[in-house]
Design an enzyme around this catalytic site. Structure first.
Site, PDB file in Angstrom:
ATOM      1  N   ASP A  21      -8.835   1.553   3.517  1.00  0.00           N
ATOM      2  CA  ASP A  21      -8.976   2.871   2.905  1.00  0.00           C
ATOM      3  C   ASP A  21     -10.003   3.714   3.653  1.00  0.00           C
ATOM      4  OD1 ASP A  21      -8.302   4.771   1.092  1.00  0.00           O
ATOM      5  OD2 ASP A  21      -9.418   3.915  -0.581  1.00  0.00           O
ATOM      6  N   TRP A  46     -12.213   9.978   6.918  1.00  0.00           N
ATOM      7  CA  TRP A  46     -12.707   9.916   8.311  1.00  0.00           C
ATOM      8  C   TRP A  46     -12.281  11.183   9.055  1.00  0.00           C
ATOM      9  CZ3 TRP A  46     -10.763  10.147  13.236  1.00  0.00           C
ATOM     10  CH2 TRP A  46     -11.561   9.641  14.267  1.00  0.00           C
ATOM     11  N   HIS A  75      -5.281   8.366  10.337  1.00  0.00           N
ATOM     12  CA  HIS A  75      -4.361   7.217  10.363  1.00  0.00           C
ATOM     13  C   HIS A  75      -4.237   6.666  11.780  1.00  0.00           C
ATOM     14  CE1 HIS A  75      -3.509   7.841   6.245  1.00  0.00           C
ATOM     15  NE2 HIS A  75      -2.768   8.932   6.386  1.00  0.00           N
ATOM     16  N   LEU A 102      -2.990 -17.099  14.037  1.00  0.00           N
ATOM     17  CA  LEU A 102      -3.163 -16.210  12.879  1.00  0.00           C
ATOM     18  C   LEU A 102      -1.814 -15.760  12.302  1.00  0.00           C
ATOM     19  CD1 LEU A 102      -5.045 -14.193  11.208  1.00  0.00           C
ATOM     20  CD2 LEU A 102      -4.545 -12.534  13.013  1.00  0.00           C
TER      21      LEU A 102
HETATM   22  C1  IPE Z   1      -5.489   4.891   4.500  1.00  0.00           C
HETATM   23  O1  IPE Z   1      -6.507   5.671   3.986  1.00  0.00           O
HETATM   24  C2  IPE Z   1      -4.602   4.257   3.482  1.00  0.00           C
HETATM   25  C3  IPE Z   1      -3.157   4.240   3.848  1.00  0.00           C
HETATM   26  C4  IPE Z   1      -2.222   4.371   2.933  1.00  0.00           C
HETATM   27  C5  IPE Z   1      -2.735   4.039   5.238  1.00  0.00           C
HETATM   28  P1  IPE Z   1      -6.300   6.942   3.057  1.00  0.00           P
HETATM   29  O2  IPE Z   1      -5.225   7.811   3.607  1.00  0.00           O
HETATM   30  O3  IPE Z   1      -6.085   6.493   1.649  1.00  0.00           O
HETATM   31  O4  IPE Z   1      -7.701   7.659   3.209  1.00  0.00           O
HETATM   32  P2  IPE Z   1      -8.523   8.510   2.132  1.00  0.00           P
HETATM   33  O5  IPE Z   1      -8.594   7.699   0.874  1.00  0.00           O
HETATM   34  O6  IPE Z   1      -7.791   9.794   1.933  1.00  0.00           O
HETATM   35  O7  IPE Z   1      -9.866   8.696   2.763  1.00  0.00           O
HETATM   36 MG    MG Z   2      -7.299   6.300   0.011  1.00  0.00          MG
END
Ligand code: IPE
Ligand code: MG
Length: 225
Positions: free
Chosen positions: A2, A7, A19, A113
Site C-alpha cells: 500500500d 508516493w 504504481h 521461493l
Molecule cells: C497500491 O497502493 C495498492 C494497489 C492496489 C496496487 P495504493 O494505490 O492503494 O496507494 P494509496 O493507498 O492511494 O497511497
Molecule cells: Mg491504498
C-alpha cells in the site's frame, strides 16, 4: 503493498507513476526474498474491492501486471522462483490470464521461493466459496458435517498447499487487514510500517525480518511450558 498513490501524490505525479515505482519494489523484494531463502512471499497485488477504482487506473494495473510477467520470466527462472496465484483469476483480462498461465507453467518445477500473487483476491470471497463447495459436498455425501475440521476448511481455500504466513508486513501505516488472508493470518506476526510501498526495498525488509526474529511466538501457550 500500500501507498503507491500517496508516493506519487507527494511528488505531484499521477497515481500510475506510484504504481510503476511500486513494481520496482516488487522486483527488489522478490529478489531479496529469494536471496534470504524465504520460502513463500505473498503479494496482495489486486483485491476484489480494487475494481471500484477508476477504469483507467484498473487498466493500468492490469497492463503493468502483464508487462511484469513478460519481463520477469527470465529472472524467475534464474532465481529458481515458482509463481502461484490466489484469488479469482478467471475475472482478469485475457492478456493477463494468458501471461499468468504461461509463467505458472514455466516456473512450476522451480524449488526456491514460491511467489504467490493475490489477484482479484478477497478473504471473504475465498471463505464464501469454500463454504459453498463444502456445503455441496455435504449434500452429495462426500463430506459428513460432523467430520468438518479446520483442515477441511483450509483445504478448500485458495491457499491449500500453502503454509500460513509467519509475518504480515503492511506498508503505508494503515492499521487494517483489508480483506487479506483473514483465515490464514490467525497467528501471523504483524509488522506495520509508515514507509510507502515504493520506498520499501531490501533494507526495509531485512529490518522487518529482524524484528520478527525478536518476537516471542507462543501460539496461545506459555513460554517454557
Ligand atoms: C497500491 O497502493 C495498492 C494497489 C492496489 C496496487 P495504493 O494505490 O492503494 O496507494 P494509496 O493507498 O492511494 O497511497
Ligand atoms: Mg491504498
Amino acid at each position: 503493498m500500500d501507498g503507491n498513490g500517496r508516493w506519487a501524490k507527494q511528488r505531484s505525479l499521477p497515481r500510475i507513476m506510484g504504481h510503476r515505482e511500486g513494481a520496482k519494489s516488487v522486483r527488489a523484494i522478490t529478489e531479496a526474498c529469494a536471496e534470504l531463502k524465504v520460502k513463500y512471499l505473498t503479494l496482495y497485488a489486486f483485491s476484489t474491492e480494487n475494481w471500484k477504482r477508476p477504469h483507467k487506473e484498473v487498466a493500468f494495473l492490469m497492463n503493468l501486471l502483464s508487462h511484469y510477467l513478460v519481463k520477469e520470466k527470465n529472472t524467475m527462472m534464474k532465481n529458481n522462483i515458482r509463481l502461484l496465484t490466489i484469488g479469482d483469476t478467471s475475472k482478469l483480462p485475457l492478456g493477463v490470464k494468458t501471461e499468468l498461465s504461461k509463467t505458472i507453467k514455466l516456473t512450476s518445477k522451480n524449488t526456491g521461493l514460491s511467489l504467490v500473487l493475490a489477484l482479484n483476491y478477497g478473504a471473504k470471497d475465498e471463505i464464501t466459496k469454500a463454504i459453498k463447495t463444502i456445503a455441496k459436498k455435504c449434500i452429495s455425501r462426500k463430506i459428513s458435517p460432523s467430520k468438518i475440521t479446520e483442515q477441511t476448511i483450509a483445504d478448500h481455500l485458495y491457499t491449500k498447499n500453502i503454509p500460513d504466513p509467519d509475518l504480515m508486513i503492511r506498508t503505508s501505516g494503515e492499521m487494517r487487514i483489508s480483506n487479506f488472508l483473514v483465515w490464514q493470518l490467525a497467528y501471523a506476526e504483524f509488522y506495520i510500517t509508515d514507509i510507502l510501498w515504493p520506498d520499501f526495498r531490501k533494507a526495509q525488509l531485512v529490518k522487518a525480518i529482524e524484528e520478527y526474529n525478536n518476537r516471542d511466538r507462543r501460539f496461545g501457550g506459555v513460554r517454557n511450558a
